[in-house]
Design an enzyme around this catalytic site. Structure first.
Site, PDB file in Angstrom:
ATOM      1  N   HIS A  68       0.875  -1.239  -0.005  1.00  0.00           N
ATOM      2  CA  HIS A  68       0.149   0.058   0.053  1.00  0.00           C
ATOM      3  C   HIS A  68       0.651   1.223   0.120  1.00  0.00           C
ATOM      4  CE1 HIS A  68      -3.490   2.608   0.871  1.00  0.00           C
ATOM      5  NE2 HIS A  68      -2.694   3.039   1.529  1.00  0.00           N
ATOM      6  N   ASP A  80     -15.366   2.069   7.842  1.00  0.00           N
ATOM      7  CA  ASP A  80     -14.321   3.177   7.399  1.00  0.00           C
ATOM      8  C   ASP A  80     -14.883   4.060   6.408  1.00  0.00           C
ATOM      9  OD1 ASP A  80     -11.614   4.157   7.111  1.00  0.00           O
ATOM     10  OD2 ASP A  80     -11.993   3.284   5.306  1.00  0.00           O
ATOM     11  N   ARG A  89     -15.301  12.201   8.953  1.00  0.00           N
ATOM     12  CA  ARG A  89     -13.934  12.658   9.312  1.00  0.00           C
ATOM     13  C   ARG A  89     -13.725  13.996   8.343  1.00  0.00           C
ATOM     14  NH1 ARG A  89     -10.009   7.964   8.782  1.00  0.00           N
ATOM     15  NH2 ARG A  89      -8.330   9.814   9.358  1.00  0.00           N
ATOM     16  N   SER A 148      -7.528   3.103   9.527  1.00  0.00           N
ATOM     17  CA  SER A 148      -8.363   3.128   8.340  1.00  0.00           C
ATOM     18  C   SER A 148      -7.645   2.283   7.124  1.00  0.00           C
ATOM     19  CB  SER A 148      -8.589   4.431   7.810  1.00  0.00           C
ATOM     20  OG  SER A 148      -9.051   4.792   6.640  1.00  0.00           O
ATOM     21  N   LYS A 188      -8.479  -1.836   5.655  1.00  0.00           N
ATOM     22  CA  LYS A 188      -8.929  -1.887   4.183  1.00  0.00           C
ATOM     23  C   LYS A 188      -7.934  -3.240   3.779  1.00  0.00           C
ATOM     24  CE  LYS A 188      -9.071   2.434   3.561  1.00  0.00           C
ATOM     25  NZ  LYS A 188      -9.328   3.702   3.415  1.00  0.00           N
TER      26      LYS A 188
HETATM   27  N1  URA Z   1      -5.998   7.081   3.529  1.00  0.00           N
HETATM   28  C1  URA Z   1      -7.102   6.190   4.207  1.00  0.00           C
HETATM   29  O1  URA Z   1      -7.222   5.104   3.418  1.00  0.00           O
HETATM   30  N2  URA Z   1      -7.433   6.608   5.271  1.00  0.00           N
HETATM   31  C2  URA Z   1      -7.082   7.740   5.927  1.00  0.00           C
HETATM   32  O2  URA Z   1      -7.877   7.980   6.901  1.00  0.00           O
HETATM   33  C3  URA Z   1      -6.477   8.503   5.277  1.00  0.00           C
HETATM   34  C4  URA Z   1      -6.017   8.314   4.127  1.00  0.00           C
END
Ligand code: URA
Ligand code: CA
Length: 436
Positions: free
Chosen positions: A83, A162, A169, A184, A188
């Site tokens: 990632h 999320d 947020r 977060s 994922k």
């Molecule tokens: N990218 C994400 O996937 N989550 C966040 O909270 C910030 C950036």
């Protein structure tokens, strides 16, 4: 039974929450029984009071369990995901998928689209005519077992908690909280089935984390969460004070990826792929040391097997694999316009953000989710920070279909700063975080 108000008060007072309390919040917010105003107050209390690693692990897993989880158990071997926190002209995923798979690590990659000035891997792959990213879970697993690699779009109902929390947020000034970002991102990756995760945390002008300290704190949080929840996780902190490689734009970056798999790519992009790829091979259990892994990667570039595998991936997903040998088959823009340097000197600064925006204006990126993108357009830079350029020489080439050309040229000329004195080029790899 918990009351949300007590959980908010506890965090507001700086106390540590239990797994049950955090899970109560995540489930209640996802199913709508906890309202936005309480979730907002709670997020703000986390913003100010932080979370322990243990709390971040609980939050991560509660978000993972809020929706579907991809089951990759039918794929043999350690499933390693990579990632990046997002950069400009970052083509590493396109290169790493075949590169690492050619060394025997199965790569079941779920990718996203780009938003704003950073590009998404799916958009880049769709620059290849016919390439489709809709595979069923069964087709996805079968392709990885057969070929060692597959790339799909985010499907199913992954981490709905999320998604909902991120949207909240965004409008409550609580995006830039390290525990919230770390959980977060990790949620994922874990929901997508990763056994092990290699993170590329970008730092610098073009990055989400503008300073090295913030990038390091985010990387450490994610590595600690990985350890807590039993996923081998490593992070590299890499520079994004200038775009990676030279190309920015979808088809242009596919071409750059092909060049890199051919062993003739930009030095920085190649090096980052070797660094991230060798970590993926080590966590994937195919080499004992980073040095051995690096040699394996270089070998599959030199003998052409990584490039061949990229061709096979393209064929398997509906495109013409011949493209890897004939990149001229990729879509091209109608005009190529040289952008000249307006003075002589050394490139001292090149805001990746602004160059990314210049490419977006040409049509290479989306300003809003609904925008369509022009896969052929973009920018090819000619210089990196620290290099000399003479007035009038080409600073960048714009590939355009006649959209916003003047604004794009102005952004490039105003944001690639040319100074009288030579500066050192920024280090590409700032730090590695392994957590051991
Ligand atoms: N990218 C994400 O996937 N989550 C966040 O909270 C910030 C950036
Ligand atoms: Ca690039």
């Amino acid at each position: 039974m918990f009351r949300m108000v007590d959980i908010i008060e506890k965090k507001r007072n700086g106390e540590v929450l239990t797994n049950e309390e955090i899970t109560f919040f995540v489930n209640g917010y996802t199913d709508g029984s906890i309202p936005d105003y309480q979730a907002s107050a709670f997020l703000m209390s986390i913003y100010f009071k932080g979370m322990t690693t243990e709390e971040q692990g609980f939050l991560t897993m509660a978000m993972v369990q809020s929706g579907d989880q991809i089951d990759l158990s039918a794929i043999e071997g350690v499933k390693v995901d990579k990632h990046s926190t997002g950069g400009v002209g970052d083509t590493t995923t396109l290169i790493l998928v075949p590169l690492v798979a050619a060394c025997g690590v199965p790569v079941a990659k779920m990718s996203g689209r780009g938003l704003g000035h950073t590009g998404g891997t799916l958009d880049k792959l769709e620059a290849i005519e016919g390439f489709h990213i809709e595979l069923t879970e069964q087709q996805f697993v079968k392709q990885v077992n057969d070929l060692k690699l597959a790339v799909i779009g985010q499907s199913g109902n992954l981490t709905p908690a999320d998604k909902k929390l991120y949207a909240l947020r965004d409008v409550t000034a609580t995006v830039d909280s390290i525990p919230l970002i770390a959980s977060s991102i990790m949620s994922k990756k874990i929901a997508a089935g990763a056994d092990a995760i290699v993170l590329d945390v970008k730092t610098g002008e073009g990055a989400f984390m503008k300073t090295h300290e913030d990038a390091k704190a985010l990387a450490e949080s994610m590595v600690a969460i990985g350890k807590q929840v039993g996923r081998d996780t490593m992070a590299v902190i890499s520079d994004m004070s200038q775009p990676l490689g030279y190309a920015i734009g979808n088809a242009l970056e596919v071409k750059e990826a092909i060049d890199t798999l051919n062993g003739v790519g930009p030095e920085d992009l190649t090096e980052l792929c070797l660094v991230l790829g060798s970590k993926m091979i080590v966590v994937g259990g195919k080499a004992d040391s980073i040095e051995d892994a690096r040699e394996m990667l270089k070998a599959v570039i030199a003998d052409g097997s990584a490039l061949d595998l990229f061709g096979k991936l393209i064929e398997a997903q509906g495109g013409n694999g011949q493209i890897v040998h004939e990149p001229t088959l990729l879509p091209t823009a109608s005009y190529q316009i040289n952008v000249p340097a307006t003075s002589s000197g050394y490139v001292t600064k090149m805001d990746a953000d602004d160059i990314g925006i210049a490419a977006m204006l040409l049509g290479a990126g989306r300003a809003t989710k609904e925008d369509t993108i022009d896969l052929a357009v973009g920018i090819v830079l000619t210089k990196k920070i620290g290099e000399y350029i003479a007035e009038g020489d080409t600073l960048a080439v714009i590939h355009s279909n006649n959209k916003n050309v003047d604004r794009s040229i102005a952004l490039i000329q105003n944001h690639i700063i040319i100074g009288e004195n030579a500066v050192e080029s920024p280090a590409l790899i700032c730090e590695m975080i392994t957590g051991h």
